[in-house]
Design a protein around this motif. Sequence first.
Motif: not given
Length: 354
Positions: A188-205, A288-292
């Motif tokens: 959600i409210h995170v810099p775009l540059k930080d998004v890839p590292a936050l995409i994890t299997a656990e968070l997705l599931s 990420y935020h703006d994609q939605a």
Amino acid sequence: MPLSTTANPNSVKPDGGPLPLAVTMGEPAGIGPEIILKAWDRRQEENLAPFVVLGAKDVLHQYAPDLPLVSVTSPRDCPAIFDKALPVLDLPCPSRITPGQPDKTSAPQVIDAIDRAVELVFAGEARAVVTAPIQKSVLYEAGFDCPGHTEYLARLCNAHTGKPHQAVMMLASTLTATDTLRVVPLTIHVPLKDVPALITAELLSQTLEILHMALHQDFALSSPRIAVAGLNPHAGEDGGLGQEEQDIILPTLNRLRRKGRILQGPLSADILFHANARKNYDAVLCMYHDQALIPLKTLDFEGGVNITLGLPIIRTSPDHGTALNIAGQNQANPQSFINALKMAELMAANRTMR
């Protein structure tokens, strides 16, 4: 008020009628009071369910001196008076409010309204919480230590239940009678540059399971269909434009598919939101935020609803902020707030039937 450990499962009064919605006034110097008053004024034409406002009665009177307001001590008094007057559980502000000019002295009242609204649901006095926008900068100045509304509501629910809850943000818009767009941003409210590292299997599931459950429980969809956007252009072009889809997103979706979840993707985000595409899913999980939010706000800027999933209570909110620049000028459009009231009522009714 005594605290219970679980939200009221049925959301009905002892006499069989529905409990009212608990509405928090939000930032008193913003447009929250105005859209609440306008919504009540349209209660009959919009066929709104009864609600009680938790906020300062004198502030509401300041914004609309001709509308009838009645102080109540319990939300259970609301249905009997709602058609004739707006019920208010009065939480006075310490000083007079100037529209458009927030004052940190009102912060304790804003927070108290949220606290009490959640307590009312857990105590079986209200069926859902609908929040008007808060001015986070003012709350931070007064010592508020949560990133925002959603995180604070999750904290309150954790305290009530003794269990951790992952709050998930959904934005929803009813575009036509047969076309509803629901989007969930994974981050959600995170810099775009930080998004890839936050995409994890656990968070997705976790997020997909919460979304699946909400579509089933709160939106009465027996077999929810969820589309999942890729992170990269063209969903990574089979690894040619990024590895997140191949390494994380696709394997996670395949694991959940084996559990029976109906999932599409990862799909290129640029083909997900046109009219024909929307017929093929019930919700979209975006990365990420703006994609939605860009497609939803482009399609329905005035009418979107913010919904918090993953909590034991129902919470909705208008999909806009405090709009300090127009506060007190009778310019605020109440449609998003009206839709938030209707969405909360729909979700509560769906939960009651289960």
